[in-house]
Write a protein that holds these residues in place. Structure first.
Motif, PDB file in Angstrom:
ATOM      1  N   VAL A 189      39.684  19.351 -41.964  1.00 24.43           N
ATOM      2  CA  VAL A 189      38.566  18.577 -41.426  1.00 24.43           C
ATOM      3  C   VAL A 189      39.136  17.595 -40.411  1.00 24.43           C
ATOM      4  O   VAL A 189      40.297  17.184 -40.507  1.00 24.43           O
ATOM      5  N   ARG A 191      38.389  14.146 -37.548  1.00 24.56           N
ATOM      6  CA  ARG A 191      37.585  12.969 -37.219  1.00 24.56           C
ATOM      7  C   ARG A 191      38.258  12.227 -36.068  1.00 24.56           C
ATOM      8  O   ARG A 191      39.480  12.048 -36.076  1.00 24.56           O
ATOM      9  N   SER A 320      34.775  17.798 -49.088  1.00 20.79           N
ATOM     10  CA  SER A 320      34.097  16.507 -49.039  1.00 20.79           C
ATOM     11  C   SER A 320      35.070  15.350 -49.261  1.00 20.79           C
ATOM     12  O   SER A 320      34.913  14.272 -48.678  1.00 20.79           O
ATOM     13  N   LYS A 323      36.994  14.676 -46.041  1.00 17.76           N
ATOM     14  CA  LYS A 323      36.151  13.945 -45.097  1.00 17.76           C
ATOM     15  C   LYS A 323      36.052  12.471 -45.477  1.00 17.76           C
ATOM     16  O   LYS A 323      36.126  11.583 -44.615  1.00 17.76           O
TER      17      LYS A 323
END
Length: 347
Positions: A189, A191, A320, A323
């Motif tokens: 993931v 960001r 999850s 994240k």
């Protein structure tokens, strides 16, 4: 899978509250609630803990069922059925549905499920069949004895209960088994964090930084020097009781750095008290870009020890959680840089 609601075919009744320490609503089942009987690695066939409250007035008994409406049959698949739970009982411990029904209160009894065994059988969706739902339901009834034979099917129990049901409380666990071509052994993931790569890397190489950005709640603290190269180690104090899923309590693990390129990438594995070590790898890649640094968090279990494939269902860390950790990492970097005397970063 079809989003069919099997209870839409039954009389509508009020809901009440059911909770579980074993199952989170609309979240994947834990290994304990998957089926080793049906060949799921690490599956425990352990019935979930349940607690309920707020049942309608006039409730004289309860029944509990676990049903998969997404099974590849014309009638779904019944995993568990318990009848005649006294109205004074408002919880069942985890594992109540073993072969002996050891955690069930008298005069409650289990009915044979669709595997024709009189116990709880965990989830085991066929490979490649998609996401299955496991409807865990507590039924509030207006009779003390539902008067079905012990050898009845769960479907017959539900048919008989239809005219006696005062309320119904449901939570839903899920499970999915990837097909042969869908096996995934790595999660990534990303960001965009509005900070310099050097400031982010300073958190990731600091042992206490690992505790600061933990999203699980298990990492209590860390000890050791800032890591500088592969092979460096530091100690992390863990508390599994924070999750309430496994009785491991408080323990220590060593983080072992497996890859370190300053301001670009860091990866590590974890060595605990249990041998052999699992050898799953956690890591971060940093790419400076417009507006800050693109940070990619990854979790790779492609090289795990064969013994661990039998002990756990991977991934242990869900997408999850990765994240969430990236969000906490951004907050931690912002706070640390703001607290510096010069309040300026370096690449």
């Amino acid at each position: 899978m079809s989003a069919n609601d099997p209870y839409a075919r039954l009389p509508e009744v009020p809901s009440f509250t059911v909770t579980s320490t074993s199952v989170q609503d609309e979240r994947p089942l834990q290994a304990a609630q998957l089926s080793g009987i049906f060949g799921v690695r690490g599956g425990g066939d352990v019935s979930p803990q349940l607690s309920w409250s707020g049942a309608p007035l006039g409730t004289k008994s309860y029944a509990v069922t676990v049903y998969d409406p997404d099974a590849p049959t014309m009638s779904g698949f019944w995993h568990w059925a318990v009848a005649n739970i006294p109205a004074t009982v408002t919880s069942l411990p985890e594992g109540a549905g073993d072969d002996a029904g050891s955690g069930l209160p008298g005069p409650a009894f289990q009915l044979p499920n669709d595997a024709r065994v009189t116990r709880f059988v965990g989830g085991a969706p066929p490979a490649g069949h998609g996401r299955h739902r496991y409807l865990i339901t507590v039924h509030a009834l207006d009779v003390e004895d539902i008067a079905v034979p012990a050898g009845s099917t769960p479907a017959f129990l539900v048919f008989t209960m239809a005219s006696h049901t005062l309320g119904r409380a449901t939570l839903i666990g899920t499970a999915e088994t990837p097909g042969a071509a869908e096996v995934v052994e790595r999660i990534e993931v990303s960001r965009l964090i509005p900070a310099l790569a050097g400031d982010i890397f300073a958190v990731l190489t600091d042992p206490k930084g690992h505790a600061d950005i933990d999203a699980s709640g298990m990492l209590m603290d860390a000890e050791g020097e800032r890591v500088e190269q592969p092979g460096d180690r530091f100690l992390v104090h863990m508390d599994r009781d924070a999750l309430g899923d496994l009785p491991l309590g408080k323990y220590d693990v060593e983080v072992v750095i497996t890859n370190l390129i300053p301001d670009e990438e860091i990866a590590w594995t974890v060595e605990g008290r249990i041998r052999p070590h699992a050898r799953h790898v956690y890591g971060y890649r940093l790419e400076p870009t417009e507006g800050g640094t693109l940070v990619t968090s990854y979790y790779d279990w492609s090289e795990i020890d064969e013994e661990w494939k039998e002990r756990l269902v991977f991934p242990v860390v869900p997408e999850s959680a990765l994240k969430a950790t990236l969000g906490i990492l951004e907050r931690t970097v912002r706070r640390r840089t703001a607290a510096r005397p010069d309040a300026a970063g370096t690449r």
